[in-house]
Motif scaffolding. Sequence first.
Motif, PDB file in Angstrom:
ATOM      1  N   GLY A  32       0.881  -1.183   0.006  1.00 36.90           N
ATOM      2  CA  GLY A  32       0.090   0.003  -0.104  1.00 36.90           C
ATOM      3  C   GLY A  32       0.685   1.226  -0.077  1.00 36.90           C
ATOM      4  N   LEU A  33       2.043   1.297   0.923  1.00 40.03           N
ATOM      5  CA  LEU A  33       2.756   2.528   1.154  1.00 40.03           C
ATOM      6  C   LEU A  33       3.531   2.876  -0.283  1.00 40.03           C
ATOM      7  N   LEU A  35       2.754   1.701  -3.359  1.00 38.45           N
ATOM      8  CA  LEU A  35       1.786   2.001  -4.366  1.00 38.45           C
ATOM      9  C   LEU A  35       1.514   3.559  -4.118  1.00 38.45           C
ATOM     10  N   GLU A  36       1.241   4.057  -2.848  1.00 40.08           N
ATOM     11  CA  GLU A  36       1.021   5.668  -2.846  1.00 40.08           C
ATOM     12  C   GLU A  36       2.447   6.482  -3.233  1.00 40.08           C
ATOM     13  N   LEU A  37       3.266   6.072  -2.934  1.00 37.98           N
ATOM     14  CA  LEU A  37       4.563   6.828  -3.353  1.00 37.98           C
ATOM     15  C   LEU A  37       4.887   6.550  -4.938  1.00 37.98           C
ATOM     16  N   ILE A  39       2.424   6.279  -7.236  1.00 34.20           N
ATOM     17  CA  ILE A  39       1.334   7.318  -7.792  1.00 34.20           C
ATOM     18  C   ILE A  39       1.666   8.519  -7.729  1.00 34.20           C
ATOM     19  N   ARG A  40       2.269   8.913  -6.593  1.00 37.10           N
ATOM     20  CA  ARG A  40       2.671  10.496  -6.461  1.00 37.10           C
ATOM     21  C   ARG A  40       3.989  10.555  -7.407  1.00 37.10           C
ATOM     22  N   LEU A  51      -5.414  12.534 -10.034  1.00 37.28           N
ATOM     23  CA  LEU A  51      -5.798  11.631  -9.174  1.00 37.28           C
ATOM     24  C   LEU A  51      -7.316  12.045  -8.761  1.00 37.28           C
ATOM     25  N   ASP A 263      -5.854  -3.604   2.437  1.00 42.84           N
ATOM     26  CA  ASP A 263      -6.109  -3.096   1.101  1.00 42.84           C
ATOM     27  C   ASP A 263      -7.779  -3.659   0.639  1.00 42.84           C
ATOM     28  N   ALA A 281      -7.045   2.636   0.133  1.00 39.99           N
ATOM     29  CA  ALA A 281      -5.667   2.067  -0.145  1.00 39.99           C
ATOM     30  C   ALA A 281      -5.999   1.636  -1.847  1.00 39.99           C
ATOM     31  N   PRO A 283      -6.473   4.220  -4.523  1.00 41.06           N
ATOM     32  CA  PRO A 283      -6.351   5.495  -5.458  1.00 41.06           C
ATOM     33  C   PRO A 283      -6.879   5.459  -6.687  1.00 41.06           C
TER      34      PRO A 283
END
Length: 468
Positions: A32-33, A35-37, A39-40, A51, A263, A281, A283
């Motif tokens: 999850g983390l 993936l967030e990074l 996407i950023r 987004l 997730d 989780a 986005p």
Amino acid sequence: MKASATTSMQFGQSLQMTPQLLQSIRLLQLDGLQLELEIRRVLEQNPLLELDEEPVANPVPERVDAAGDVAAFDELPESSMWDVRGASWSGDDEDGLQRIAAGESTDPHLRVLQRLASELDGDALEIAAFWLEHCDDSGYLAAPHAALIETGRTRFGCGADALETVRQRLLAGDPAGVAARDLRECLLAQLAALPGRVAGRVLARCIVESALDLLATHDIVALAKSLQRDEADVQEAVRIVLSLDPRPAQSGAPVEATAVVPDVVVWHADAGWRVALNPAAAPRVSINAGYERALAESPASAPMRDMLQEARWFTRGLSMRYDTLLRTARVIVERQAAFLERGEEAMAPLTLKDVADAIGMHESTVSRITSGKFLQTPRGTIEMKRFFAVRLDGANVSGAAVKAMVRRLIDAEPAQRPLADEAIAALLARQGVHIARRTVAKYREQLDIAPARARRRGARPTLLARAG
């Protein structure tokens, strides 16, 4: 044509890893983390992507939702269901022993003293400060133990036992392992401080005590041969050892509270189990419609066309991730519904191949999508990998279920007459589970439970396991 010339033909198959496929595979295996990074990062590099601030009603591709058992976001239970509190360090300090609990120092040794201030009297706290004064930044004694004992006896006018008692308090403190003489003592202290029954701790202790050199080579086969244990058990014990902190003093730094964000959310409703992606989780990223239309209506430069293609690959890769994750979770919940209802003893045998066959994908895909992913269930937040359980030879139950049965029998045993491994095997046989005594011993050790004679009332329960 020369007779010596030879012609050979080689036949084979090769998979062409296109950029799109590589992108999809990479997105599958991110937690999850990560993936967030990711996407950023992509949003910063590709202005065509944006987004979606509001989650869409249907979190997965249409063909998955068509099955009829996937909830829309507005059907999810209250968000507080999946709020999981994290642990954090707290405590302020200030230079000087007399003001430990009042300041704001970043010195790791003073943080340790601050946490001990309410537990030790003044004399013991001064001895603790002495030990920490002679520790390096990682928390190890910076001088020989015997020499420090002599120095401490002269300074405080007390015996070696009093000095060592305080050092042992530091070793078992928070963080565990501070003031250790060497790495072995540091890791043993951290293993002893692990809360509750940790599967594999007994074997992990054995590795630290007698096989640190082999551990350094990461040779699981050699470790298993040396310890005469199964490779799978050794692998789990090594994972525990590698999770310990070789620099305990530095681990005491204050950190922000962290939480596991599931997730997938699983809950019981309408006489069945419901499964949905957690919107926090999952986005959603889309291509800016205005930009895409402008590029379609007028000739675009090669860099812009490439950027548009990369944007399409990324959004499709995300959709594949969410699709695969949800389909995998649905199969897991279906196969492990008994576990969700009744607990560990109802854990059914389940393999990566079982799930792969059910969703029509390769085992490697299932392995990637379940690594580092979590399900929020009525039984708590559970890593997806935990739902996979090996079938016990000659039985229709999983090894995880039998392990839970062993734990239940030991928890219910009379304090004066603890059950021997043979007796546990006999009781399990009455329940239709036939396993050998050595298998009971193996599961008992994985549960960090001592042999029967060490469990007798008054005996220390866990750390004597190896002695038996």
